[in-house]
Design a protein around this motif. Structure first.
Motif, PDB file in Angstrom:
ATOM      1  N   ASP A 160       0.835  -1.209   0.000  1.00  0.00           N
ATOM      2  CA  ASP A 160       0.000   0.000   0.000  1.00  0.00           C
ATOM      3  C   ASP A 160       0.867   1.255   0.000  1.00  0.00           C
ATOM      4  OD1 ASP A 160      -2.254  -1.568   0.008  1.00  0.00           O
ATOM      5  OD2 ASP A 160      -2.666  -1.342   2.138  1.00  0.00           O
ATOM      6  N   VAL A 161       1.967   1.231   0.758  1.00  0.00           N
ATOM      7  CA  VAL A 161       2.895   2.367   0.786  1.00  0.00           C
ATOM      8  C   VAL A 161       3.483   2.580  -0.611  1.00  0.00           C
ATOM      9  CG1 VAL A 161       5.137   3.154   1.666  1.00  0.00           C
ATOM     10  CG2 VAL A 161       3.426   2.234   3.240  1.00  0.00           C
ATOM     11  N   ASP A 162       3.926   1.496  -1.253  1.00  0.00           N
ATOM     12  CA  ASP A 162       4.450   1.581  -2.626  1.00  0.00           C
ATOM     13  C   ASP A 162       3.451   2.282  -3.545  1.00  0.00           C
ATOM     14  OD1 ASP A 162       6.748   0.270  -2.014  1.00  0.00           O
ATOM     15  OD2 ASP A 162       6.417  -1.426  -3.357  1.00  0.00           O
ATOM     16  N   ASN A 163       2.222   1.792  -3.523  1.00  0.00           N
ATOM     17  CA  ASN A 163       1.197   2.318  -4.429  1.00  0.00           C
ATOM     18  C   ASN A 163       0.884   3.781  -4.140  1.00  0.00           C
ATOM     19  OD1 ASN A 163       0.978  -0.148  -5.728  1.00  0.00           O
ATOM     20  ND2 ASN A 163      -0.647  -0.876  -4.395  1.00  0.00           N
ATOM     21  N   MET A 164       0.793   4.133  -2.856  1.00  0.00           N
ATOM     22  CA  MET A 164       0.459   5.500  -2.494  1.00  0.00           C
ATOM     23  C   MET A 164       1.573   6.466  -2.930  1.00  0.00           C
ATOM     24  SD  MET A 164      -0.828   6.989   1.153  1.00  0.00           S
ATOM     25  CE  MET A 164       0.767   7.009   1.938  1.00  0.00           C
ATOM     26  N   PHE A 180      11.249   4.613  -2.003  1.00  0.00           N
ATOM     27  CA  PHE A 180      10.834   5.154  -0.709  1.00  0.00           C
ATOM     28  C   PHE A 180      10.739   4.049   0.342  1.00  0.00           C
ATOM     29  CE2 PHE A 180       7.467   6.018   2.367  1.00  0.00           C
ATOM     30  CZ  PHE A 180       7.941   7.187   2.940  1.00  0.00           C
ATOM     31  N   ARG A 181      10.138   2.907  -0.046  1.00  0.00           N
ATOM     32  CA  ARG A 181       9.967   1.808   0.921  1.00  0.00           C
ATOM     33  C   ARG A 181      11.321   1.318   1.435  1.00  0.00           C
ATOM     34  NH1 ARG A 181       9.261  -3.824  -0.426  1.00  0.00           N
ATOM     35  NH2 ARG A 181       8.532  -3.175  -2.459  1.00  0.00           N
ATOM     36  N   LYS A 182      12.283   1.152   0.526  1.00  0.00           N
ATOM     37  CA  LYS A 182      13.586   0.616   0.937  1.00  0.00           C
ATOM     38  C   LYS A 182      14.415   1.634   1.730  1.00  0.00           C
ATOM     39  CE  LYS A 182      13.946  -2.801  -2.720  1.00  0.00           C
ATOM     40  NZ  LYS A 182      14.572  -3.159  -3.996  1.00  0.00           N
ATOM     41  N   SER A 183      14.348   2.898   1.322  1.00  0.00           N
ATOM     42  CA  SER A 183      15.227   3.886   1.951  1.00  0.00           C
ATOM     43  C   SER A 183      14.618   4.532   3.198  1.00  0.00           C
ATOM     44  CB  SER A 183      15.592   4.979   0.941  1.00  0.00           C
ATOM     45  OG  SER A 183      14.426   5.690   0.555  1.00  0.00           O
ATOM     46  N   GLN A 184      13.284   4.671   3.244  1.00  0.00           N
ATOM     47  CA  GLN A 184      12.652   5.388   4.343  1.00  0.00           C
ATOM     48  C   GLN A 184      11.722   4.508   5.192  1.00  0.00           C
ATOM     49  OE1 GLN A 184      13.449   8.674   4.913  1.00  0.00           O
ATOM     50  NE2 GLN A 184      14.892   8.440   3.227  1.00  0.00           N
ATOM     51  N   TRP A 185      10.832   3.797   4.505  1.00  0.00           N
ATOM     52  CA  TRP A 185       9.789   3.053   5.224  1.00  0.00           C
ATOM     53  C   TRP A 185      10.351   1.845   5.972  1.00  0.00           C
ATOM     54  CZ3 TRP A 185       5.055   3.953   6.797  1.00  0.00           C
ATOM     55  CH2 TRP A 185       4.266   2.881   7.217  1.00  0.00           C
TER      56      TRP A 185
END
Length: 201
Positions: A160-164, A180-185
């Motif tokens: 969901d984070v990826d898609n958003m 974003f998911r790999k570096s921040q989330w």
């Protein structure tokens, strides 16, 4: 490959002997001594079909601590959701039961969870149920297992984070979500202390 596929389809048609895939599934489940629950509508049509293997039932009665529940979205010929209940054992996970449902309404999930409660027996209650953020399933868990901790699946949340992020950055699947998911989330959700979480947040 086509010859093999055609031969397998021919064998399946012969085994089904004119019955529909759903009728054949039910027939095979009963023949192989699976536990089967059927819910019919007022006209006698199938609403829900829950199937559980006896060995899996014995295992989940021993290790009923964590259950994962997920529903595939209308991938079968009937376009019905398929709900899978998976239990965690010391050696890995087991498929406890699966249910074909006409819809993903709370009443359907409640019916599945009542069947699951019957499978577990009165002495066994899971401690944790992990799901995606399906609202109908969440409501059913609150109704049927009110004292069980309900957690959301981190894999579904990450998707969901990826898609958003992708959508907010100008389009669908433009890879910004993965970055974003790999570096921040990922570092954020893997924080080991509250201070670490606050700093990364």
């Amino acid at each position: 490959m086509n010859q093999i596929y055609n031969a397998r389809q021919s064998i399946r048609r012969e085994e089904m002997d004119g019955s529909t895939p759903l009728q054949h599934c039910l027939y095979m489940a009963i023949e192989l001594y699976y536990v089967v629950w059927i819910d019919l509508d007022s006209e006698g049509g199938l609403c829900r079909l829950l199937v559980a293997n006896l060995t899996s039932i014995q295992m989940i009665r021993t290790w009923s601590y964590v259950l994962l529940i997920d529903t595939t979205y209308k991938k079968n010929k009937q376009k019905w959701p398929l709900c899978e209940v998976i239990g965690m054992t010391p050696t890995n996970h087991i498929l406890v039961a699966f249910c074909l449902m006409r819809d993903e309404a709370t009443v359907s999930y409640s019916w599945v969870l009542q069947g699951l409660r019957d499978i577990l027996g009165t002495a066994q209650t899971p401690r944790v149920i992990v799901t995606d953020r399906d609202e109908g399933l969440s409501a059913a868990i609150r109704d049927v297992f009110p004292d069980v901790r309900h957690l959301l699946c981190i894999w579904h949340i990450a998707n969901d984070v990826d898609n958003m992020v992708d959508k907010s950055c100008g389009g669908k699947k433009n890879q910004q979500g993965k970055v974003f998911r790999k570096s921040q989330w990922k570092p954020l959700v893997e924080s080991s202390t509250l201070d670490e979480f606050e700093q990364r947040w």
